[in-house]
Design a protein around this motif. Structure first.
Motif, PDB file in Angstrom:
ATOM      1  N   PHE A 104      15.622  34.157 119.930  1.00  0.00           N
ATOM      2  CA  PHE A 104      15.555  35.379 120.733  1.00  0.00           C
ATOM      3  C   PHE A 104      15.310  36.557 119.816  1.00  0.00           C
ATOM      4  O   PHE A 104      15.932  36.657 118.752  1.00  0.00           O
ATOM      5  CB  PHE A 104      16.859  35.587 121.501  1.00  0.00           C
ATOM      6  CG  PHE A 104      16.916  36.877 122.289  1.00  0.00           C
ATOM      7  CD1 PHE A 104      16.138  37.042 123.420  1.00  0.00           C
ATOM      8  CD2 PHE A 104      17.745  37.908 121.892  1.00  0.00           C
ATOM      9  CE1 PHE A 104      16.194  38.226 124.154  1.00  0.00           C
ATOM     10  CE2 PHE A 104      17.807  39.095 122.610  1.00  0.00           C
ATOM     11  CZ  PHE A 104      17.024  39.252 123.747  1.00  0.00           C
ATOM     12  N   MET A 105      14.409  37.452 120.229  1.00  0.00           N
ATOM     13  CA  MET A 105      14.185  38.696 119.492  1.00  0.00           C
ATOM     14  C   MET A 105      14.507  39.861 120.410  1.00  0.00           C
ATOM     15  O   MET A 105      13.951  39.977 121.497  1.00  0.00           O
ATOM     16  CB  MET A 105      12.745  38.811 118.985  1.00  0.00           C
ATOM     17  CG  MET A 105      12.499  40.106 118.194  1.00  0.00           C
ATOM     18  SD  MET A 105      10.848  40.206 117.455  1.00  0.00           S
ATOM     19  CE  MET A 105      11.250  39.721 115.769  1.00  0.00           C
ATOM     20  N   GLY A 106      15.432  40.700 119.951  1.00  0.00           N
ATOM     21  CA  GLY A 106      15.819  41.895 120.679  1.00  0.00           C
ATOM     22  C   GLY A 106      15.974  43.055 119.724  1.00  0.00           C
ATOM     23  O   GLY A 106      15.932  42.879 118.501  1.00  0.00           O
ATOM     24  N   ASP A 107      16.183  44.250 120.288  1.00  0.00           N
ATOM     25  CA  ASP A 107      16.215  45.438 119.436  1.00  0.00           C
ATOM     26  C   ASP A 107      17.350  46.415 119.721  1.00  0.00           C
ATOM     27  O   ASP A 107      17.467  47.431 119.045  1.00  0.00           O
ATOM     28  CB  ASP A 107      14.894  46.195 119.551  1.00  0.00           C
ATOM     29  CG  ASP A 107      14.738  46.866 120.907  1.00  0.00           C
ATOM     30  OD1 ASP A 107      14.984  46.215 121.943  1.00  0.00           O
ATOM     31  OD2 ASP A 107      14.367  48.056 120.936  1.00  0.00           O
ATOM     32  N   ASP A 108      18.195  46.112 120.727  1.00  0.00           N
ATOM     33  CA  ASP A 108      19.224  47.088 121.088  1.00  0.00           C
ATOM     34  C   ASP A 108      20.517  46.375 121.470  1.00  0.00           C
ATOM     35  O   ASP A 108      20.546  45.146 121.609  1.00  0.00           O
ATOM     36  CB  ASP A 108      18.731  47.975 122.237  1.00  0.00           C
ATOM     37  CG  ASP A 108      19.312  49.380 122.191  1.00  0.00           C
ATOM     38  OD1 ASP A 108      20.419  49.573 121.644  1.00  0.00           O
ATOM     39  OD2 ASP A 108      18.659  50.313 122.716  1.00  0.00           O
ATOM     40  N   ALA A 121      18.376  34.280 115.963  1.00  0.00           N
ATOM     41  CA  ALA A 121      18.244  35.632 116.493  1.00  0.00           C
ATOM     42  C   ALA A 121      17.461  36.482 115.507  1.00  0.00           C
ATOM     43  O   ALA A 121      17.652  36.389 114.296  1.00  0.00           O
ATOM     44  CB  ALA A 121      19.619  36.251 116.737  1.00  0.00           C
ATOM     45  N   ALA A 122      16.565  37.313 116.047  1.00  0.00           N
ATOM     46  CA  ALA A 122      15.719  38.167 115.211  1.00  0.00           C
ATOM     47  C   ALA A 122      15.636  39.562 115.818  1.00  0.00           C
ATOM     48  O   ALA A 122      15.893  39.750 117.005  1.00  0.00           O
ATOM     49  CB  ALA A 122      14.322  37.565 115.088  1.00  0.00           C
ATOM     50  N   ALA A 123      15.251  40.513 114.973  1.00  0.00           N
ATOM     51  CA  ALA A 123      15.080  41.898 115.411  1.00  0.00           C
ATOM     52  C   ALA A 123      13.894  42.511 114.678  1.00  0.00           C
ATOM     53  O   ALA A 123      13.624  42.160 113.528  1.00  0.00           O
ATOM     54  CB  ALA A 123      16.339  42.708 115.117  1.00  0.00           C
ATOM     55  N   GLU A 129      20.575  49.868 114.485  1.00  0.00           N
ATOM     56  CA  GLU A 129      21.336  49.283 113.383  1.00  0.00           C
ATOM     57  C   GLU A 129      22.454  48.350 113.849  1.00  0.00           C
ATOM     58  O   GLU A 129      22.804  47.391 113.158  1.00  0.00           O
ATOM     59  CB  GLU A 129      21.907  50.417 112.532  1.00  0.00           C
ATOM     60  CG  GLU A 129      22.347  49.995 111.170  1.00  0.00           C
ATOM     61  CD  GLU A 129      22.680  51.185 110.298  1.00  0.00           C
ATOM     62  OE1 GLU A 129      23.810  51.199 109.766  1.00  0.00           O
ATOM     63  OE2 GLU A 129      21.828  52.071 110.150  1.00  0.00           O
ATOM     64  N   ASP A 130      22.990  48.605 115.028  1.00  0.00           N
ATOM     65  CA  ASP A 130      24.111  47.807 115.523  1.00  0.00           C
ATOM     66  C   ASP A 130      23.771  46.332 115.721  1.00  0.00           C
ATOM     67  O   ASP A 130      24.674  45.493 115.742  1.00  0.00           O
ATOM     68  CB  ASP A 130      24.627  48.378 116.845  1.00  0.00           C
ATOM     69  CG  ASP A 130      25.216  49.760 116.674  1.00  0.00           C
ATOM     70  OD1 ASP A 130      26.090  49.922 115.802  1.00  0.00           O
ATOM     71  OD2 ASP A 130      24.803  50.679 117.404  1.00  0.00           O
ATOM     72  N   VAL A 131      22.489  45.986 115.890  1.00  0.00           N
ATOM     73  CA  VAL A 131      22.133  44.587 116.128  1.00  0.00           C
ATOM     74  C   VAL A 131      22.016  43.780 114.835  1.00  0.00           C
ATOM     75  O   VAL A 131      22.127  42.554 114.873  1.00  0.00           O
ATOM     76  CB  VAL A 131      20.829  44.415 116.956  1.00  0.00           C
ATOM     77  CG1 VAL A 131      20.907  45.169 118.262  1.00  0.00           C
ATOM     78  CG2 VAL A 131      19.610  44.816 116.176  1.00  0.00           C
ATOM     79  N   PHE A 132      21.809  44.433 113.707  1.00  0.00           N
ATOM     80  CA  PHE A 132      21.536  43.711 112.469  1.00  0.00           C
ATOM     81  C   PHE A 132      22.617  42.710 112.061  1.00  0.00           C
ATOM     82  O   PHE A 132      22.282  41.639 111.558  1.00  0.00           O
ATOM     83  CB  PHE A 132      21.203  44.680 111.332  1.00  0.00           C
ATOM     84  CG  PHE A 132      19.917  45.426 111.541  1.00  0.00           C
ATOM     85  CD1 PHE A 132      18.802  44.799 112.082  1.00  0.00           C
ATOM     86  CD2 PHE A 132      19.813  46.766 111.216  1.00  0.00           C
ATOM     87  CE1 PHE A 132      17.601  45.489 112.287  1.00  0.00           C
ATOM     88  CE2 PHE A 132      18.625  47.460 111.410  1.00  0.00           C
ATOM     89  CZ  PHE A 132      17.518  46.824 111.949  1.00  0.00           C
ATOM     90  N   PRO A 133      23.898  42.981 112.294  1.00  0.00           N
ATOM     91  CA  PRO A 133      24.897  41.968 111.940  1.00  0.00           C
ATOM     92  C   PRO A 133      24.796  40.679 112.771  1.00  0.00           C
ATOM     93  O   PRO A 133      25.373  39.662 112.390  1.00  0.00           O
ATOM     94  CB  PRO A 133      26.243  42.671 112.220  1.00  0.00           C
ATOM     95  CG  PRO A 133      25.941  44.122 112.177  1.00  0.00           C
ATOM     96  CD  PRO A 133      24.534  44.252 112.678  1.00  0.00           C
ATOM     97  N   TYR A 134      24.065  40.709 113.864  1.00  0.00           N
ATOM     98  CA  TYR A 134      23.988  39.561 114.771  1.00  0.00           C
ATOM     99  C   TYR A 134      22.696  38.765 114.646  1.00  0.00           C
ATOM    100  O   TYR A 134      22.478  37.826 115.402  1.00  0.00           O
ATOM    101  CB  TYR A 134      24.161  40.033 116.219  1.00  0.00           C
ATOM    102  CG  TYR A 134      25.490  40.713 116.420  1.00  0.00           C
ATOM    103  CD1 TYR A 134      26.640  39.967 116.615  1.00  0.00           C
ATOM    104  CD2 TYR A 134      25.589  42.097 116.349  1.00  0.00           C
ATOM    105  CE1 TYR A 134      27.875  40.588 116.765  1.00  0.00           C
ATOM    106  CE2 TYR A 134      26.815  42.729 116.503  1.00  0.00           C
ATOM    107  CZ  TYR A 134      27.947  41.966 116.706  1.00  0.00           C
ATOM    108  OH  TYR A 134      29.162  42.579 116.847  1.00  0.00           O
ATOM    109  N   VAL A 135      21.826  39.139 113.717  1.00  0.00           N
ATOM    110  CA  VAL A 135      20.546  38.452 113.607  1.00  0.00           C
ATOM    111  C   VAL A 135      20.448  37.645 112.317  1.00  0.00           C
ATOM    112  O   VAL A 135      21.100  37.950 111.321  1.00  0.00           O
ATOM    113  CB  VAL A 135      19.348  39.428 113.725  1.00  0.00           C
ATOM    114  CG1 VAL A 135      19.386  40.163 115.058  1.00  0.00           C
ATOM    115  CG2 VAL A 135      19.279  40.405 112.577  1.00  0.00           C
ATOM    116  N   HIS A 136      19.606  36.628 112.388  1.00  0.00           N
ATOM    117  CA  HIS A 136      19.326  35.796 111.215  1.00  0.00           C
ATOM    118  C   HIS A 136      18.098  36.293 110.460  1.00  0.00           C
ATOM    119  O   HIS A 136      17.862  35.892 109.327  1.00  0.00           O
ATOM    120  CB  HIS A 136      19.082  34.341 111.653  1.00  0.00           C
ATOM    121  CG  HIS A 136      20.218  33.789 112.449  1.00  0.00           C
ATOM    122  ND1 HIS A 136      20.180  33.662 113.822  1.00  0.00           N
ATOM    123  CD2 HIS A 136      21.428  33.353 112.062  1.00  0.00           C
ATOM    124  CE1 HIS A 136      21.326  33.154 114.244  1.00  0.00           C
ATOM    125  NE2 HIS A 136      22.097  32.958 113.190  1.00  0.00           N
TER     126      HIS A 136
END
Length: 171
Positions: A104-108, A121-123, A129-136
């Motif tokens: 999944f790719m999201g941005d918010d 998970a990607a962004a 910035e809040d999503v970065f801790p949740y992405v690979h």
């Protein structure tokens, strides 16, 4: 990251800020426009040729998204999904896929509940910035400017499908 990518059978995408640059344009007649990147679209088509399904989960509803999805042959389209986990769980039930088989790719922040579940998970680079801790993976490109293409190419290369899908271009 490589092991996660090898398991992917479905890529889910947000629209605004991922497949587009996040701008929503309304003309004087109230007609909505969005800008999509043709390279992202080609990456989606190559994934589909490799047997990887692509779907959309968007918080907004837009005929522009309906049209783009149809053009790309994307059948799983969920719009006006303010709780993106609900359509995500429906997709899992409908396909029989497990979390680890989905990217999944999201941005918010609305995307975080799905990011926390999926196998990959990607962004885009310009995600909040809040999503970065949740992405690979964080793409080098911004949303609407090739971020989707990056994840498509990564999946294809890690699954060993890049050469077969692109053979017609390199002859």
């Amino acid at each position: 990251m490589e092991e996660r990518l090898k398991k992917i059978k479905l890529l889910l995408l947000d629209i605004d800020g991922v497949m587009t640059d996040g701008r929503i344009i309304f003309d004087s007649n109230g007609v909505e426009s969005k800008f999509f990147n043709v390279k992202d679209g080609h990456g989606i088509k190559m994934l589909q040729r490799a047997g990887i399904e692509v779907g959309i989960i968007s918080g907004r509803a837009s005929i522009v998204v309906t049209n783009r999805a149809a053009e790309l042959g994307i059948d799983r389209v969920f719009q006006k999904s303010l709780d993106k986990l609900t359509p995500y769980l429906k997709i899992l039930a409908d396909t029989g896929l497990a979390d680890e088989q989905v990217a999944f790719m999201g941005d918010d922040v609305i995307d975080i509940p799905v990011m926390r579940r999926v196998g990959f998970a990607a962004a885009p680079a310009d995600a909040v910035e809040d999503v970065f801790p949740y992405v690979h993976f964080v793409a080098r490109n911004r949303g609407g400017w090739g971020a989707v293409r990056e994840i498509c190419d990564l999946i294809l290369k890690q699954q060993g499908a890049w050469e077969s899908v692109t053979a017609r271009y390199f002859g």
